[in-house]
Design a protein around this motif. Structure first.
Motif, PDB file in Angstrom:
ATOM      1  N   HIS A  43       0.846  -1.193   0.000  1.00  0.00           N
ATOM      2  CA  HIS A  43       0.000   0.000   0.000  1.00  0.00           C
ATOM      3  C   HIS A  43       0.885   1.249   0.000  1.00  0.00           C
ATOM      4  N   GLU A 110      -8.219   0.534   3.080  1.00  0.00           N
ATOM      5  CA  GLU A 110      -7.937   0.581   1.642  1.00  0.00           C
ATOM      6  C   GLU A 110      -6.924  -0.481   1.236  1.00  0.00           C
ATOM      7  N   GLU A 114      -7.773  -3.423  -1.474  1.00  0.00           N
ATOM      8  CA  GLU A 114      -6.977  -3.575  -2.695  1.00  0.00           C
ATOM      9  C   GLU A 114      -6.477  -5.003  -2.854  1.00  0.00           C
TER      10      GLU A 114
END
Length: 298
Positions: A43, A110, A114
């Motif tokens: 990330h 997030e 993902e």
């Protein structure tokens, strides 16, 4: 009351229960941990950020049992830390960086989305990643911050743990490293019988709750109760004696609120077993231990 095992049934189960999950299940747990570590490391907002991503709870402590083997993984930010217990004159400088509780939660969400696809973010504390049959168990991912308790009685003058902030704003402090270290020490001092008895009680709790005899309880609760058994109690006689004597010792402690339950501590030795912030109470403990003694025919 639960059904009662015969002597032979009890010995058969006690010889089987203490074994941790088999290699295939262990592989699934390790795969889950690696997958979360990969999701966080890939990330972009986490690049160059000081994070600890590792399993906590029964899996690294080796007290997990068959049928109870999901995995809890913390994503701990170490760029800043929360603290308690130091004077105004030597308190750490206030953190002014970008990592707020809301931002950490947002970025962890997030990162998981993902990597895994949509995850369940509706829980107060953890993000829930569902199980994939044959590949990985369900995963609870907990975003948290480093936490320091300054304490002159502790080695180095401080104790380190983790603090998580729920979506309801409540602060919860955990001590996974202390739990791990103290559990290993106690297991060594009891010829590995401490974790043996913990796994037995966890399996008993699973059976009793499945029968509807008691309500379902967190598996960590069994670990907390057995941790308070004095080391010498585990060492008299054989394994069957260790289980019986440990349960009887816990029952004795539960009958004395002043000298017993008030002094019972979690394996981290920082938090009390019973208090207003716990998911259980003394009545739950009595139900579990009394039902376990009857079920095991002691």
């Amino acid at each position: 009351m639960p059904r009662q095992l015969t002597y032979d049934q009890r010995l058969t189960l006690i010889s089987k229960w203490p074994n941790p999950p088999g290699q295939s299940e262990q592989d699934r747990l390790e795969r889950a941990e690696r997958m979360v570590q990969g999701a966080i490391s890939l990330h972009e907002p986490f690049q160059g950020v000081d994070l600890t991503v590792e399993a906590k709870g029964s899996y690294p402590n080796k007290t997990n049992v068959r049928g109870d083997s999901d995995v809890d993984i913390k994503v701990q930010l170490n760029e800043c830390f929360y603290y308690d217990g130091t004077s105004w004159f030597n308190k750490p400088d206030a953190y002014t960086g970008p990592w707020t509780t809301d931002r950490l939660r947002k970025e962890v969400h997030e990162a998981l989305d993902e990597h895994f696809g949509t995850v369940d973010a509706d829980h107060n504390i953890a993000f829930y990643v569902p199980e994939v049959i044959g590949s990985r168990p369900s995963i609870d991912v907990v975003p948290c911050f480093k936490y320091v308790l300054f304490d002159s009685t502790a080695t180095g003058g401080k104790r380190e743990g983790s603090v998580v902030f729920g979506q309801d704003g409540k602060k919860i402090v955990n001590w996974p490293e202390l739990q791990l270290a103290n559990g290993r020490t106690k297991n060594g001092l009891t010829s590995r019988r401490y974790k043996f008895v913990v796994r037995v009680l966890k399996n008993v709790e699973n059976d009793l709750s499945a029968q509807g005899v008691i309500k379902e309880l967190p598996s960590y609760f069994s670990e907390c109760l057995i941790y308070n058994v004095p080391n010498h109690v585990f060492l008299g006689g054989g394994f069957d004696d260790a289980v019986r004597n440990s349960l009887l010792n816990v029952r004795s402690q539960l009958t004395n609120a002043w000298f017993g339950t008030r002094h019972m501590v979690e394996p981290n030795e920082v938090k009390k077993v019973f208090g207003e912030d716990q998911k259980w109470d003394e009545a739950d403990a009595r139900d579990l231990i009394n039902s376990a003694l009857y079920y095991l025919n002691y």
